[in-house]
Design a protein around this motif. Sequence first.
Motif, PDB file in Angstrom:
ATOM      1  N   ALA A 157       0.847  -1.188   0.000  1.00  0.00           N
ATOM      2  CA  ALA A 157       0.000   0.000   0.000  1.00  0.00           C
ATOM      3  C   ALA A 157       0.880   1.235   0.000  1.00  0.00           C
ATOM      4  CB  ALA A 157      -0.910  -0.001   1.223  1.00  0.00           C
ATOM      5  N   GLU A 158       0.382   2.318  -0.582  1.00  0.00           N
ATOM      6  CA  GLU A 158       1.193   3.522  -0.725  1.00  0.00           C
ATOM      7  C   GLU A 158       1.523   4.159   0.625  1.00  0.00           C
ATOM      8  OE1 GLU A 158       1.161   7.391  -3.611  1.00  0.00           O
ATOM      9  OE2 GLU A 158      -0.712   6.948  -2.574  1.00  0.00           O
ATOM     10  N   ARG A 159       0.513   4.307   1.485  1.00  0.00           N
ATOM     11  CA  ARG A 159       0.734   5.018   2.752  1.00  0.00           C
ATOM     12  C   ARG A 159       0.769   4.084   3.954  1.00  0.00           C
ATOM     13  NH1 ARG A 159      -3.010   8.173   0.093  1.00  0.00           N
ATOM     14  NH2 ARG A 159      -4.710   7.302   1.355  1.00  0.00           N
ATOM     15  N   ASP A 160      -0.092   3.108   3.981  1.00  0.00           N
ATOM     16  CA  ASP A 160      -0.135   2.204   5.123  1.00  0.00           C
ATOM     17  C   ASP A 160       1.035   1.232   5.061  1.00  0.00           C
ATOM     18  OD1 ASP A 160      -2.394   3.440   5.953  1.00  0.00           O
ATOM     19  OD2 ASP A 160      -3.772   1.899   5.245  1.00  0.00           O
ATOM     20  N   ASP A 161       1.251   0.542   6.167  1.00  0.00           N
ATOM     21  CA  ASP A 161       2.327  -0.454   6.194  1.00  0.00           C
ATOM     22  C   ASP A 161       1.826  -1.836   5.782  1.00  0.00           C
ATOM     23  OD1 ASP A 161       0.764  -1.005   8.362  1.00  0.00           O
ATOM     24  OD2 ASP A 161       2.397  -1.041   9.835  1.00  0.00           O
ATOM     25  N   VAL A 162       0.736  -1.853   5.017  1.00  0.00           N
ATOM     26  CA  VAL A 162       0.167  -3.121   4.558  1.00  0.00           C
ATOM     27  C   VAL A 162       1.080  -3.746   3.520  1.00  0.00           C
ATOM     28  CG1 VAL A 162      -1.768  -4.217   3.373  1.00  0.00           C
ATOM     29  CG2 VAL A 162      -2.198  -2.384   5.028  1.00  0.00           C
ATOM     30  N   GLU A 163       1.492  -4.968   3.770  1.00  0.00           N
ATOM     31  CA  GLU A 163       2.284  -5.729   2.814  1.00  0.00           C
ATOM     32  C   GLU A 163       1.858  -7.185   2.865  1.00  0.00           C
ATOM     33  OE1 GLU A 163       6.432  -5.343   3.498  1.00  0.00           O
ATOM     34  OE2 GLU A 163       6.478  -3.177   3.151  1.00  0.00           O
ATOM     35  N   VAL A 164       1.843  -7.825   1.700  1.00  0.00           N
ATOM     36  CA  VAL A 164       1.681  -9.272   1.609  1.00  0.00           C
ATOM     37  C   VAL A 164       2.816  -9.769   0.733  1.00  0.00           C
ATOM     38  CG1 VAL A 164       0.220 -11.185   0.876  1.00  0.00           C
ATOM     39  CG2 VAL A 164      -0.836  -9.127   1.826  1.00  0.00           C
ATOM     40  N   LEU A 165       3.578 -10.702   1.227  1.00  0.00           N
ATOM     41  CA  LEU A 165       4.721 -11.217   0.488  1.00  0.00           C
ATOM     42  C   LEU A 165       4.489 -12.670   0.099  1.00  0.00           C
ATOM     43  CD1 LEU A 165       7.621  -9.795   2.699  1.00  0.00           C
ATOM     44  CD2 LEU A 165       6.571  -8.755   0.681  1.00  0.00           C
ATOM     45  N   GLY A 166       4.515 -12.939  -1.180  1.00  0.00           N
ATOM     46  CA  GLY A 166       4.458 -14.309  -1.668  1.00  0.00           C
ATOM     47  C   GLY A 166       3.083 -14.925  -1.756  1.00  0.00           C
ATOM     48  N   GLU A 167       2.341 -14.885  -0.650  1.00  0.00           N
ATOM     49  CA  GLU A 167       1.035 -15.538  -0.598  1.00  0.00           C
ATOM     50  C   GLU A 167       0.254 -14.940   0.570  1.00  0.00           C
ATOM     51  OE1 GLU A 167      -0.749 -20.133  -0.511  1.00  0.00           O
ATOM     52  OE2 GLU A 167       1.252 -19.693   0.280  1.00  0.00           O
ATOM     53  N   GLY A 168      -1.043 -14.699   0.373  1.00  0.00           N
ATOM     54  CA  GLY A 168      -1.849 -14.208   1.477  1.00  0.00           C
ATOM     55  C   GLY A 168      -2.956 -13.286   1.016  1.00  0.00           C
ATOM     56  N   ASP A 169      -3.721 -12.794   1.990  1.00  0.00           N
ATOM     57  CA  ASP A 169      -4.924 -12.014   1.726  1.00  0.00           C
ATOM     58  C   ASP A 169      -4.763 -10.570   2.170  1.00  0.00           C
ATOM     59  OD1 ASP A 169      -6.304 -14.378   0.898  1.00  0.00           O
ATOM     60  OD2 ASP A 169      -6.634 -14.879   2.993  1.00  0.00           O
ATOM     61  N   ARG A 171      -7.353  -6.711   2.240  1.00  0.00           N
ATOM     62  CA  ARG A 171      -8.566  -5.986   1.881  1.00  0.00           C
ATOM     63  C   ARG A 171      -8.141  -4.674   1.238  1.00  0.00           C
ATOM     64  NH1 ARG A 171     -13.604  -7.019   2.875  1.00  0.00           N
ATOM     65  NH2 ARG A 171     -15.179  -5.373   2.818  1.00  0.00           N
ATOM     66  N   LEU A 172      -8.573  -4.418   0.018  1.00  0.00           N
ATOM     67  CA  LEU A 172      -8.182  -3.223  -0.707  1.00  0.00           C
ATOM     68  C   LEU A 172      -9.142  -2.092  -0.368  1.00  0.00           C
ATOM     69  CD1 LEU A 172      -7.077  -4.534  -4.215  1.00  0.00           C
ATOM     70  CD2 LEU A 172      -5.862  -4.539  -2.036  1.00  0.00           C
ATOM     71  N   ASP A 201     -11.597  -9.973  -5.841  1.00  0.00           N
ATOM     72  CA  ASP A 201     -13.051  -9.805  -5.803  1.00  0.00           C
ATOM     73  C   ASP A 201     -13.308  -8.319  -5.615  1.00  0.00           C
ATOM     74  OD1 ASP A 201     -15.774  -9.641  -5.095  1.00  0.00           O
ATOM     75  OD2 ASP A 201     -15.755 -11.687  -4.327  1.00  0.00           O
ATOM     76  N   GLN A 202     -13.637  -7.628  -6.695  1.00  0.00           N
ATOM     77  CA  GLN A 202     -13.741  -6.174  -6.637  1.00  0.00           C
ATOM     78  C   GLN A 202     -14.911  -5.709  -5.769  1.00  0.00           C
ATOM     79  OE1 GLN A 202     -13.747  -5.693 -11.003  1.00  0.00           O
ATOM     80  NE2 GLN A 202     -11.910  -4.433 -10.744  1.00  0.00           N
ATOM     81  N   GLU A 203     -16.031  -6.377  -5.845  1.00  0.00           N
ATOM     82  CA  GLU A 203     -17.190  -5.957  -5.064  1.00  0.00           C
ATOM     83  C   GLU A 203     -16.958  -6.132  -3.574  1.00  0.00           C
ATOM     84  OE1 GLU A 203     -20.635  -7.971  -6.516  1.00  0.00           O
ATOM     85  OE2 GLU A 203     -20.511  -7.061  -8.508  1.00  0.00           O
ATOM     86  N   ALA A 204     -16.312  -7.213  -3.182  1.00  0.00           N
ATOM     87  CA  ALA A 204     -16.039  -7.462  -1.768  1.00  0.00           C
ATOM     88  C   ALA A 204     -14.751  -6.796  -1.297  1.00  0.00           C
ATOM     89  CB  ALA A 204     -15.961  -8.968  -1.510  1.00  0.00           C
ATOM     90  N   ALA A 205     -13.990  -6.211  -2.236  1.00  0.00           N
ATOM     91  CA  ALA A 205     -12.696  -5.587  -1.937  1.00  0.00           C
ATOM     92  C   ALA A 205     -11.719  -6.587  -1.338  1.00  0.00           C
ATOM     93  CB  ALA A 205     -12.865  -4.377  -1.019  1.00  0.00           C
ATOM     94  N   GLU A 206     -11.856  -7.869  -1.694  1.00  0.00           N
ATOM     95  CA  GLU A 206     -10.988  -8.911  -1.151  1.00  0.00           C
ATOM     96  C   GLU A 206      -9.969  -9.328  -2.211  1.00  0.00           C
ATOM     97  OE1 GLU A 206     -13.717 -11.937  -0.037  1.00  0.00           O
ATOM     98  OE2 GLU A 206     -14.367 -10.907   1.790  1.00  0.00           O
ATOM     99  N   PHE A 207      -8.727  -9.392  -1.784  1.00  0.00           N
ATOM    100  CA  PHE A 207      -7.641  -9.708  -2.698  1.00  0.00           C
ATOM    101  C   PHE A 207      -6.805 -10.841  -2.114  1.00  0.00           C
ATOM    102  CE2 PHE A 207      -3.333  -9.406  -4.240  1.00  0.00           C
ATOM    103  CZ  PHE A 207      -3.534  -9.323  -5.606  1.00  0.00           C
TER     104      PHE A 207
END
Length: 240
Positions: A157-169, A171-172, A201-207
Amino acid sequence: MRLAIFSDIHGNLEALQAVLKRCADIGVDRTICLGDLVGYGADPNACIDLVRGVADVVLAGNHDRVAAGLEDARLFNPMASAAIRWTAAALTEAHVGYLQVRSLTAEEGDVLYVHASPYRPETWPYIHFPEEGRAGLAYTEARVCFVGHSHRAFLCAERDDVEVLGEGDARLMPSERYLINVGSVGQPRDGDPRAAFAIWDQEAAEFRLCRVPYDVAGAQARIREAGLPDLLAERLGVGR
């Protein structure tokens, strides 16, 4: 709308088949391919056929452009050069024509799809790590930017410290911007040999950054049977 996004198949039919099967099991509405259908692996024509049959958007990667005669291989290492020469000779005329007309980028609303980077995509910069991904967002106004090319899967994420490396979920969030490297279907280089791809899943904002095992031994055997450099087969087993 549920999207499957993947990149860097590199002629690895076994990996591509495993990814497409998993996507079918999950159920997706659209499929996006960020390029490099060919190069390294032993089944370029079969991989192009499969992608053409399922993908709604197919971009050009640097290996695609070289194999199709649009660029030369001067920046490739000797192993990659040998593989792309073999690939160019193996491609059918129809598949060369298909690769020649692929675009470098695609935009859909506030989403940008690009093989390498939003910064001068025609020069093929690599985005290996989240800090490079955040820097890359300065070159696009897109809320979500998808890339491949480095064969390393991550989300940042640009501002938050949200990171997923390699595999995982993740919320966008609509208030945040993201750069997502979907990794490589056919030749991961992040230490995990399983094929990488993404489901959004764009409607659920789940990635989700997904990994799926595939018949590595079969892909290795095909590379060796084709007379391609043996290291291309060996590295499939270690994801490097």
